[in-house]
Design a protein around this motif. Structure first.
Motif, PDB file in Angstrom:
ATOM      1  N   VAL A   1      21.521 -22.405 -25.625  1.00  0.00           N
ATOM      2  CA  VAL A   1      21.126 -21.722 -26.851  1.00  0.00           C
ATOM      3  C   VAL A   1      21.413 -20.244 -26.621  1.00  0.00           C
ATOM      4  O   VAL A   1      20.910 -19.653 -25.668  1.00  0.00           O
ATOM      5  CB  VAL A   1      19.630 -21.935 -27.172  1.00  0.00           C
ATOM      6  CG1 VAL A   1      19.237 -21.130 -28.403  1.00  0.00           C
ATOM      7  CG2 VAL A   1      19.342 -23.412 -27.386  1.00  0.00           C
ATOM      8  N   LEU A   2      22.285 -19.698 -27.468  1.00  0.00           N
ATOM      9  CA  LEU A   2      22.681 -18.304 -27.331  1.00  0.00           C
ATOM     10  C   LEU A   2      21.958 -17.514 -28.417  1.00  0.00           C
ATOM     11  O   LEU A   2      22.072 -17.843 -29.597  1.00  0.00           O
ATOM     12  CB  LEU A   2      24.199 -18.251 -27.525  1.00  0.00           C
ATOM     13  CG  LEU A   2      25.010 -17.117 -26.934  1.00  0.00           C
ATOM     14  CD1 LEU A   2      24.666 -16.879 -25.483  1.00  0.00           C
ATOM     15  CD2 LEU A   2      26.489 -17.468 -27.065  1.00  0.00           C
ATOM     16  N   LEU A   3      21.191 -16.505 -28.025  1.00  0.00           N
ATOM     17  CA  LEU A   3      20.413 -15.719 -28.989  1.00  0.00           C
ATOM     18  C   LEU A   3      20.972 -14.315 -29.040  1.00  0.00           C
ATOM     19  O   LEU A   3      21.066 -13.645 -28.007  1.00  0.00           O
ATOM     20  CB  LEU A   3      18.945 -15.662 -28.552  1.00  0.00           C
ATOM     21  CG  LEU A   3      18.242 -17.001 -28.359  1.00  0.00           C
ATOM     22  CD1 LEU A   3      16.892 -16.777 -27.690  1.00  0.00           C
ATOM     23  CD2 LEU A   3      18.057 -17.688 -29.696  1.00  0.00           C
ATOM     24  N   ASP A   4      21.338 -13.879 -30.227  1.00  0.00           N
ATOM     25  CA  ASP A   4      21.963 -12.562 -30.344  1.00  0.00           C
ATOM     26  C   ASP A   4      21.031 -11.576 -31.058  1.00  0.00           C
ATOM     27  O   ASP A   4      20.132 -11.982 -31.787  1.00  0.00           O
ATOM     28  CB  ASP A   4      23.273 -12.696 -31.122  1.00  0.00           C
ATOM     29  CG  ASP A   4      24.146 -11.472 -30.911  1.00  0.00           C
ATOM     30  OD1 ASP A   4      23.811 -10.656 -30.022  1.00  0.00           O
ATOM     31  OD2 ASP A   4      25.151 -11.337 -31.620  1.00  0.00           O
ATOM     32  N   GLY A   5      21.279 -10.297 -30.824  1.00  0.00           N
ATOM     33  CA  GLY A   5      20.569  -9.238 -31.539  1.00  0.00           C
ATOM     34  C   GLY A   5      19.104  -9.143 -31.157  1.00  0.00           C
ATOM     35  O   GLY A   5      18.246  -8.880 -31.990  1.00  0.00           O
ATOM     36  N   LEU A   6      18.802  -9.392 -29.877  1.00  0.00           N
ATOM     37  CA  LEU A   6      17.401  -9.298 -29.451  1.00  0.00           C
ATOM     38  C   LEU A   6      17.110  -7.883 -28.970  1.00  0.00           C
ATOM     39  O   LEU A   6      18.012  -7.137 -28.599  1.00  0.00           O
ATOM     40  CB  LEU A   6      17.143 -10.270 -28.301  1.00  0.00           C
ATOM     41  CG  LEU A   6      17.402 -11.744 -28.542  1.00  0.00           C
ATOM     42  CD1 LEU A   6      16.862 -12.561 -27.387  1.00  0.00           C
ATOM     43  CD2 LEU A   6      16.743 -12.197 -29.835  1.00  0.00           C
ATOM     44  N   ARG A   7      15.844  -7.549 -28.983  1.00  0.00           N
ATOM     45  CA  ARG A   7      15.461  -6.242 -28.482  1.00  0.00           C
ATOM     46  C   ARG A   7      14.745  -6.351 -27.149  1.00  0.00           C
ATOM     47  O   ARG A   7      14.894  -5.512 -26.287  1.00  0.00           O
ATOM     48  CB  ARG A   7      14.562  -5.534 -29.498  1.00  0.00           C
ATOM     49  CG  ARG A   7      15.320  -5.017 -30.696  1.00  0.00           C
ATOM     50  CD  ARG A   7      14.423  -4.201 -31.572  1.00  0.00           C
ATOM     51  NE  ARG A   7      13.387  -5.017 -32.162  1.00  0.00           N
ATOM     52  CZ  ARG A   7      13.523  -5.650 -33.328  1.00  0.00           C
ATOM     53  NH1 ARG A   7      14.637  -5.554 -34.002  1.00  0.00           N
ATOM     54  NH2 ARG A   7      12.542  -6.382 -33.818  1.00  0.00           N
ATOM     55  N   GLN A   8      13.934  -7.398 -27.015  1.00  0.00           N
ATOM     56  CA  GLN A   8      13.157  -7.516 -25.789  1.00  0.00           C
ATOM     57  C   GLN A   8      13.262  -8.911 -25.197  1.00  0.00           C
ATOM     58  O   GLN A   8      13.445  -9.887 -25.909  1.00  0.00           O
ATOM     59  CB  GLN A   8      11.679  -7.230 -26.075  1.00  0.00           C
ATOM     60  CG  GLN A   8      11.361  -5.770 -25.990  1.00  0.00           C
ATOM     61  CD  GLN A   8      10.294  -5.359 -26.958  1.00  0.00           C
ATOM     62  OE1 GLN A   8       9.627  -6.212 -27.556  1.00  0.00           O
ATOM     63  NE2 GLN A   8      10.147  -4.079 -27.150  1.00  0.00           N
ATOM     64  N   ARG A   9      13.105  -8.953 -23.871  1.00  0.00           N
ATOM     65  CA  ARG A   9      13.186 -10.208 -23.136  1.00  0.00           C
ATOM     66  C   ARG A   9      12.135 -11.199 -23.620  1.00  0.00           C
ATOM     67  O   ARG A   9      12.366 -12.399 -23.661  1.00  0.00           O
ATOM     68  CB  ARG A   9      12.983  -9.914 -21.657  1.00  0.00           C
ATOM     69  CG  ARG A   9      13.549 -10.976 -20.763  1.00  0.00           C
ATOM     70  CD  ARG A   9      13.319 -10.602 -19.336  1.00  0.00           C
ATOM     71  NE  ARG A   9      12.036 -11.101 -18.890  1.00  0.00           N
ATOM     72  CZ  ARG A   9      11.605 -10.989 -17.631  1.00  0.00           C
ATOM     73  NH1 ARG A   9      12.343 -10.383 -16.737  1.00  0.00           N
ATOM     74  NH2 ARG A   9      10.441 -11.485 -17.283  1.00  0.00           N
ATOM     75  N   ASP A  10      10.973 -10.650 -23.998  1.00  0.00           N
ATOM     76  CA  ASP A  10       9.883 -11.494 -24.506  1.00  0.00           C
ATOM     77  C   ASP A  10      10.353 -12.432 -25.601  1.00  0.00           C
ATOM     78  O   ASP A  10       9.926 -13.577 -25.687  1.00  0.00           O
ATOM     79  CB  ASP A  10       8.793 -10.622 -25.134  1.00  0.00           C
ATOM     80  CG  ASP A  10       7.954  -9.977 -24.075  1.00  0.00           C
ATOM     81  OD1 ASP A  10       8.322 -10.141 -22.906  1.00  0.00           O
ATOM     82  OD2 ASP A  10       6.959  -9.314 -24.440  1.00  0.00           O
ATOM     83  N   GLU A  11      11.214 -11.886 -26.475  1.00  0.00           N
ATOM     84  CA  GLU A  11      11.672 -12.689 -27.613  1.00  0.00           C
ATOM     85  C   GLU A  11      12.399 -13.929 -27.106  1.00  0.00           C
ATOM     86  O   GLU A  11      12.203 -15.029 -27.620  1.00  0.00           O
ATOM     87  CB  GLU A  11      12.594 -11.865 -28.511  1.00  0.00           C
ATOM     88  CG  GLU A  11      11.930 -10.650 -29.116  1.00  0.00           C
ATOM     89  CD  GLU A  11      12.942  -9.757 -29.839  1.00  0.00           C
ATOM     90  OE1 GLU A  11      13.629 -10.256 -30.748  1.00  0.00           O
ATOM     91  OE2 GLU A  11      13.046  -8.575 -29.488  1.00  0.00           O
ATOM     92  N   ALA A  12      13.243 -13.749 -26.110  1.00  0.00           N
ATOM     93  CA  ALA A  12      13.985 -14.886 -25.554  1.00  0.00           C
ATOM     94  C   ALA A  12      13.023 -15.871 -24.904  1.00  0.00           C
ATOM     95  O   ALA A  12      13.150 -17.092 -25.051  1.00  0.00           O
ATOM     96  CB  ALA A  12      15.007 -14.397 -24.537  1.00  0.00           C
TER      97      ALA A  12
END
Ligand code: C2E
Ligand code: MG
Ligand code: MG
Length: 612
Positions: free
Chosen positions: A252-263
């Motif tokens: 799962v590739l997640l783009d446009g994140l700001r913080q590691r927490d989100e991932a």
């Protein structure tokens, strides 16, 4: 606050160059904001106020940093940290806006660049990047539709698609820490075993179900998957990608994140979604996953050890996934550079183990297991336990603890296990011929979980018994508590082995999951009491009680007991006093190579080969 809007500028007759420029900036379809170094807004054009308005809190648009505080706090940090007299502070930082702000037609993504003009002033350039992002997604979807980038089974994007997408992400300027991404590498726990149980066709069906569940969990997160979207579109919703990159491996590739927490939150969410039972052909199947998380930030500041190409990113994420499995599975672990070293060491052991198998560096030693006869005598021919050793050309003698774990992970345990079993049965039969009554009556061989998962392993054991001419009742297979207490499949295998007439022992009892109260559920003949109890058998009342209880419960269930790791006469006396049937440990003998075991047995053979 001044604005670019000036009354003089409305008089179109005699415009000088300065006025023309002001006009242009005023009407420009990009947002322009001039601030002081603390972010206090000095000038802004109408486009800037319309783009920033949805972000403004009560304080209005007085301070740019305050406006951006919720969505891009790093802009202020970057400006504060920018020491040069002038230059680019950050460039084309993408800001996905919360859904709450995104009314139909309103911008969904902003792009911000910040320039330091001089020692007093900053200029922010803000654009609506929604269309640009949609175009990128459209391009991505179009590309994904091609068969070469689609996994035939699940219709998800495949490894090639992930590589391509990663390539684009890595090429993008990440100046100013913007546009972070995360790659979640997901592998199902014990999938091979499940596949063996269900059969290939149902295993494939399970993978399709799991792919659906992943997509649904991502959709629930509010990311992508417009209703009725084609599967490949859904997999690539909002620039995020759900792909299948191998047998039971998904990305799962997640783009446009700001913080590691989100991932990490997404990882937790996916694991939660997969935690419940899955329906396959009317059957409920439990199948959990382990996730390795690669986080793009920090990629640039770890000198030398950077993951800079798509394969390296995927490899790093999969290294973290292996760590998650090692920690017990059904969890996520975030990649750290130090894991690379550990993985390299394991890979090194793996390579060397392959050589070891090919060049016969592995051998088997035997530790006597003696009978503690009720009359006080010791039966030295009761049995032996086969223990594998590795004679490494450089490292010398390597104990099993240093390589069994790696062998289990990389699948070499099957070969090692087969080797030990065949060697042990062959040696056992030779002792029968050479030693007669002094020969051991039982040989014990240790089993790993992975071995039991081999298709038709029971058949293989039966074949080795037939090949060596050994009676099934002379073979004891030892499994650890955690293994024996496992799922139905393992229990089934153990019952199959019992049906052949083979003896089963529960190894290291007392260290694992099962308790005395669940002993009756396990199809074992013998309980081996762990050394950690036996070593205190003569000194700790608490341990004495535990040993006594174990012996009592085991014998009430018709099971034998063996005390492991007896090192002193006092310990031997103590376990004998608890009516433990057999003992094993350095007090009697260390594990011995076959040619040293034979004289030991001969030396200890009393009249009729039994006493001592
Ligand atoms: P285990 O099956 O519980 O084997 C007993 C271990 O305790 C052996 O360690 C043995 O050398 C050690 N030991 C025996 N008596 C004493 C004593 O008095 N004091 C002390 N301190 N230690 C004693 P080893 O050979 O290093 O094996 C460790 C473990 O590795 C084994 O524990 C077993 O779980 C695993 N193992 C060994 N050989 C194999 C194999 O062929 N296949 C598999 N799957 N596992 C194996
Ligand atoms: Mg053992
Ligand atoms: Mg043991």
């Amino acid at each position: 606050m001044k604005t670019f809007h000036s009354e003089a500028a409305m008089q179109v007759e005699n415009i000088d160059a300065y006025e023309a420029l002001v006009q242009f900036l005023y009407r420009a379809p990009i947002g322009l904001v001039q601030t002081d170094l603390a972010g206090a807004v000095e000038m802004l054009n109408p486009m800037a106020s319309s783009l920033l308005m949805p972000l403004a809190t009560d304080a209005g648009l007085d301070n740019l940093f305050a406006v951006l505080d919720n969505v891009a706090p790093q802009v202020k940090q970057l400006a504060d940290a920018f020491a040069e007299p002038s230059g680019v502070v950050c460039e084309a930082l993408r800001l996905p806006l919360e859904q709450a702000y995104t009314a139909p037609g309103a911008p969904q993504v902003l792009s911000i660049s910040l320039l330091k003009l001089d020692a007093q002033r900053l200029m922010a350039v803000i654009t609506d990047a929604t269309l640009e992002m949609q175009r990128e997604q459209e391009t991505l979807r179009r590309r994904l539709r091609s068969a070469a980038r689609t996994d035939a089974l699940t219709r998800l994007p495949n490894r090639a698609a992930v590589r391509e997408q990663l390539e684009a992400m890595l090429a993008r300027p990440r100046i100013g820490g913007g546009g972070q991404f995360a790659l979640l590498f997901l592998n199902f726990d014990r999938f091979r075993q499940i596949n063996d149980t269900l059969g290939q066709a149902l295993g494939d069906q399970l993978l399709v179900t799991l792919a659906d569940e992943l997509l649904a969990a991502m959709a629930e997160r509010g990311w992508g998957m417009p209703p009725g979207a084609r599967r490949i579109d859904a997999a690539a919703g909002s620039g995020h990608l759900v792909a299948r990159v191998g047998g039971d491996e998904f990305v799962v590739l997640l783009d446009g994140l700001r913080q590691r927490d989100e991932a990490e939150r997404v990882a937790t969410r996916l694991l939660d979604a997969l935690a419940s039972q899955h329906m396959v052909a009317g059957r409920e199947v439990a199948c959990r996953a382990s996730i390795g998380v690669f986080w793009s930030d920090g990629m640039d500041d770890e000198a030398g050890s950077t993951a800079a190409d798509p394969d390296a990113v995927m490899r790093d994420a999969s290294i973290a996934m292996v760590e998650a499995k090692r920690a017990g599975g059904a969890r996520h672990v975030v990649f750290e550079a130090s894991m690379r070293e550990r993985a390299a060491r394991r890979a090194d052991i793996e390579t060397q183990l392959r050589t070891a198998l090919a060049e016969e560096q592995l051998f088997v030693v035997y530790q006597p297991v003696v009978g503690l006869n009720p009359d006080g005598s010791t039966d030295h021919a009761a049995g032996v336990e086969a223990l594998v050793r590795w004679q490494h050309p450089v490292r010398g003698l390597v104990p099993p603890f240093d390589f069994i774990g790696v062998a289990e992970e990389c699948g070499l345990i099957d070969q090692i296990g087969d080797f030990v079993l065949l060697r042990a049965c062959t040696d056992f039969m030779r002792w029968q011929r050479e030693l007669g009554a002094a020969a051991p009556r039982l040989v014990a061989v240790n089993l790993s979980r992975a071995q039991l998962a081999q298709p038709d392993w029971t058949g293989k054991v039966a074949a080795i018994l037939a090949q060596t001419g050994m009676a099934a009742a002379s073979l004891q297979l030892e499994v650890t508590e955690s293994l024996a207490a496992q799922d139905e499949q393992t229990q089934l295998r153990l019952h199959e082995l019992k049906a052949l007439g083979i003896k089963l022992a529960l190894d290291d009892f007392g260290t694992g999951y099962s308790s005395l109260s669940s002993l009756h559920l396990l199809p074992v003949d013998t309980v081996k009491i762990d050394r950690s109890f036996v070593c205190k058998a003569d000194t700790s009342h608490h341990h004495q009680v535990l040993i006594e209880a174990t012996v009592k419960v085991a014998s009430s269930l018709g099971m034998n007991t063996v005390a492991e790791g007896i090192e002193t006469e006092a310990q031997a006396r103590a376990v004998r006093a608890q009516h433990c049937a057999k003992g094993q440990g350095y007090f009697y003998s260390r594990p011995l190579p076959s040619d040293a075991l034979v004289p030991w047995l001969v030396q200890h053979a009393g009249p009729g080969g039994r006493a001592g």
